[in-house]
Enzyme design. Structure first.
Site, PDB file in Angstrom:
ATOM      1  N   CYS A 317     -13.642 -89.786  11.453  1.00  0.00           N
ATOM      2  CA  CYS A 317     -14.287 -88.647  10.804  1.00  0.00           C
ATOM      3  C   CYS A 317     -13.533 -87.337  10.963  1.00  0.00           C
ATOM      4  O   CYS A 317     -13.543 -86.514  10.049  1.00  0.00           O
ATOM      5  CB  CYS A 317     -15.718 -88.487  11.285  1.00  0.00           C
ATOM      6  SG  CYS A 317     -15.984 -88.968  12.968  1.00  0.00           S
ATOM      7  N   LYS A 448     -30.259 -93.057  10.633  1.00  0.00           N
ATOM      8  CA  LYS A 448     -29.331 -93.964   9.961  1.00  0.00           C
ATOM      9  C   LYS A 448     -30.056 -95.161   9.355  1.00  0.00           C
ATOM     10  O   LYS A 448     -31.186 -95.467   9.734  1.00  0.00           O
ATOM     11  CB  LYS A 448     -28.271 -94.457  10.942  1.00  0.00           C
ATOM     12  CG  LYS A 448     -28.841 -95.310  12.074  1.00  0.00           C
ATOM     13  CD  LYS A 448     -27.736 -95.984  12.892  1.00  0.00           C
ATOM     14  CE  LYS A 448     -28.355 -96.798  14.026  1.00  0.00           C
ATOM     15  NZ  LYS A 448     -27.378 -97.549  14.803  1.00  0.00           N
ATOM     16  N   HIS A 494     -21.786 -90.445   7.300  1.00  0.00           N
ATOM     17  CA  HIS A 494     -20.802 -91.459   7.688  1.00  0.00           C
ATOM     18  C   HIS A 494     -21.317 -92.777   7.136  1.00  0.00           C
ATOM     19  O   HIS A 494     -22.502 -93.061   7.249  1.00  0.00           O
ATOM     20  CB  HIS A 494     -20.721 -91.636   9.202  1.00  0.00           C
ATOM     21  CG  HIS A 494     -20.548 -90.380   9.984  1.00  0.00           C
ATOM     22  ND1 HIS A 494     -19.379 -90.050  10.605  1.00  0.00           N
ATOM     23  CD2 HIS A 494     -21.408 -89.382  10.282  1.00  0.00           C
ATOM     24  CE1 HIS A 494     -19.523 -88.913  11.252  1.00  0.00           C
ATOM     25  NE2 HIS A 494     -20.753 -88.483  11.073  1.00  0.00           N
TER      26      HIS A 494
END
Length: 619
Positions: A317, A448, A494
């Site tokens: 990242c 997530k 992400h």
RNA sequence: GCCCGAGUGGCGCAAUGGUAGCGCAACCGACUUGUAAUCGGUAGGUUAGAGGUUCGAAUCCCCUCUCGGGCUCCA
């Protein structure tokens, strides 16, 4: 900062709804403990719950168990089952319980922690023999193998266990079971507490179901990617290089390359930009990101270059963030999607490594999406669709979605967490995707969605993951200029849609049992001339197919046709094209498929089309 | 990392204190073959590595490494 995909080796099979079987498994654990008590006087007992397909029980014994102990224990269990001892439930107060289990420290610990003033115990009482409650002290001598015990009537003592129940009425109701393996297990799953010896068993309502299960296990062993990886010459791991580090052999590398090419093309179609970032970066960068503080145990130690500390990257990242930050970004540019097949290195404790599925160096099919907060839903929807597209193309029909919510330790405000979690939930509902909530399992920097893929045998593998991140944009001041001319922090997502190349290949190998669909098969067609006089025509056919980008191999060795077929078969090559006098005369080939099917004669045009259609269909 | 087990030619296995063998693969030769293994020959191992016990170690002991079954962990 993609979550390291979780590996679940023998994951969920369809969850057994049958409660009776569950109860029976639990009772089988009880019988196992009774058998161990009688064979290993002085044993200390942990817990023995039912689990998927069976049960286990944890013991503290004076000597390590050996595999040869299992049949002996199993025989003892059969005796107890044959005696059909009734399970007797009793409720006793804690004082009494403390007395009964005076020699059982683990049981005492459990009793003390139970909230009620009384506890339930279960007894299996047998025969005229004096009871041996667990409180009995005994000696256990070390011996190579316990003496075989012969069955006899009414020989069992009494076994009493702390247990909430329920149990079957009597031990005779336990039908089909088998002890499978021995393992170490920490008391109460805590690595700081003593390690007990665990005996695992499987149990089913009928012998037929047990045998089905065992044959499924045998099939799983055959499909094990570590075994197939060697047999099919796909990859290797070398002691000389180091554990958890993969060498891809030509055929494995080819499969991987096909997947990567496909991946890149599909990402380009969906507005992703492919980038590359370095494998090492200065330590300060990882300090800024927080990785150095949070995850130092998983990082390889820094190396010094010209007086500067550098570190091997554990994720991709930061490079993507710096690319984003290389210009002032406008809200009009968002979302920006940077994708990279990025190889990362993480230190994993030696005991956790597992083939391709848990390694120390791996390539994530990573991407980072920089967007406005209000774009989260649309972006996540796009990722979910892409993930589904990938799953479909690789033949995965079943997968589970998990929405992980805010953990105890978190970054950002409650409000922003709430909104982001709702966005994810909203997308899942809008796309009509069934999901489960995994409370508190989010990453500290945001909620997530994880996707668990089920392979052909029902094993679940951690695959795609989508993580919203509020932390890094703040730490790195990742901003865009809004409509009003003011700077705002971007929201980062992400995501992976395969997981990692290594783990995905492991999953694919097991899913297909090594018989890859034609588009992924390293060799798509083996051309097998029968005698040397057919070799030149075989090469002619080979060239014809190669011109259509079919991966073909002409087996021009002076060997018997049956040998060539056998070897192609073992390699799981989808098409075998046999060429003899007949085929040469008629300008065609005879086709054999790897399932043994004989398609018969086709001309060269037909076989080209047949193979191309199979490639196209990704089947 | 922890508990238990294992490590023998490229691969799969044998040899339980007394000369390291077998099959497949490899190499050489013969066979020219119709849907899962043709026959014969040759070569290849200081038994994962290091130390110890012993007249003698693949075998027994210690340490290290790697693998397997689990446990714990997995940003």
């Amino acid at each position: 900062m993609i979550n390291r995909p979780l590996h679940t080796k023998f994951g969920m099979m369809a969850r057994g709804k049958d409660e009776h079987v569950e109860v029976m498994r639990h009772s089988a654990a009880h019988v196992l403990a009774q058998a161990v008590q009688s064979l290993f006087p002085g044993a200390k007992f942990g817990i023995g719950p039912p689990i998927e397909n069976g049960f286990y029980y944890d013991f503290d014994l004076l000597r390590p168990l050996i595999p040869e102990d299992l049949p002996v224990i199993e025989n003892k269990m059969r005796e107890i089952i044959n005696d059909n001892l009734p399970f007797i439930k009793e409720e006793v107060d804690k004082d009494t319980a403390h007395r009964i289990f005076a020699a059982q420290p683990y049981k005492l610990e459990l009793i003390s922690e139970l909230p009620d003033s009384t506890v339930t115990i279960y007894r299996t009482e047998g025969g005229p023999h004096p009871p041996h409650p667990l409180s009995g002290e005994g000696q256990l001598e070390r011996r190579p193998s316990p003496p075989p015990t012969l069955s006899g009537e009414g020989r069992q003592g009494t076994f009493t266990d702390l247990c909430r129940g329920p149990h079957v009425a009597s031990t005779g109701e336990i039908k089909a079971f088998k002890l499978t393996h021995i393992a170490g297990a920490y008391w109460r799953g805590d690595e700081n507490r003593p390690m007990l010896q665990r005996i695992y068993g499987v149990a089913f309502a009928t012998q037929a179901e047990l045998e089905d299960y065992l044959s499924l296990q045998a099939e799983a062993t055959k499909r094990d990617h570590r075994k197939l990886g060697k047999e099919l010459d796909l990859f290797s791991i070398h002691e000389e290089i180091g554990p958890g580090l993969i060498c891809w052999h030509p055929k494995g590398a080819l499969i991987r390359q096909i997947i990567e090419d496909f991946w890149k093309a599909e990402h380009a179609k969906r507005g992703y930009d492919i980038v590359y970032t370095p494998h090492i970066a200065k330590l300060d960068l990882w300090k800024t990101s927080g990785h150095w503080d949070f995850y130092r145990d998983y990082l390889y130690p820094p190396m010094e270059i010209e007086g500067q500390q550098y570190m091997l990257k554990p994720m991709n990242c930061l490079g993507h963030i710096l690319i984003f930050k290389s210009q002032t970004r406008s809200y009009r540019q968002l979302p920006l999607r940077y994708a990279e097949l990025g190889t990362v290195y993480r230190y994993e404790r030696s005991g956790v490594l597992y083939g391709l599925a848990r390694v120390r160096g791996f390539t994530q099919d990573d991407a980072h999406i920089f967007c406005r907060f209000d774009q989260i839903e649309e972006e996540v929807a796009g990722i979910l669709k892409l993930a589904q597209f990938m799953m479909n193309n690789f033949g995965f029909k079943n997968y589970d979605l998990l929405l992980s919510t805010r953990p105890e330790k978190y970054a950002g405000t409650l409000e922003i967490w709430e909104q982001a979690t709702q966005s994810l939930q909203h997308v899942l509902e809008k796309l009509d995707l069934p999901y489960e909530i995994d409370p508190g399992e989010g990453v500290f920097y945001g909620p997530k969605i994880d996707i668990k893929i089920k392979d052909a045998l029902g094993h679940a593998w951690q695959g795609p993951t989508i993580q919203v991140d509020f932390n890094l944009p703040l730490r790195f001041n990742v901003c865009y200029i809004g409509e009003d001319g003011k700077e705002r922090n971007v929201t980062m997502i992400h995501r992976t849609v395969l997981g990692s190349m290594e783990r995905f290949l492991a999953c694919l190998i097991e899913h297909y049992g090594g018989a890859f669909p034609v588009w992924l098969s390293p060799v798509q067609a083996a051309i097998i001339p029968i005698a040397d006089r057919h070799v030149s025509y075989a090469h002619h056919v080979g060239n014809e197919l190669a011109r259509e980008n079919i991966r073909v191999r002409v087996d021009d060795r002076s060997e018997r046709m049956t040998l060539k077929i056998r070897e192609a078969q073992l390699e799981k090559i989808p098409f075998m094209l046999i060429i003899g006098d007949k085929e040469m005369a008629s300008d065609g080939v005879s086709i054999r498929l790897r399932n043994g099917e004989d398609i018969g004669w086709e001309n060269i045009g037909q076989i080209k089309e047949r193979i191309k259609a199979a490639i196209e269909a990704k089947s």
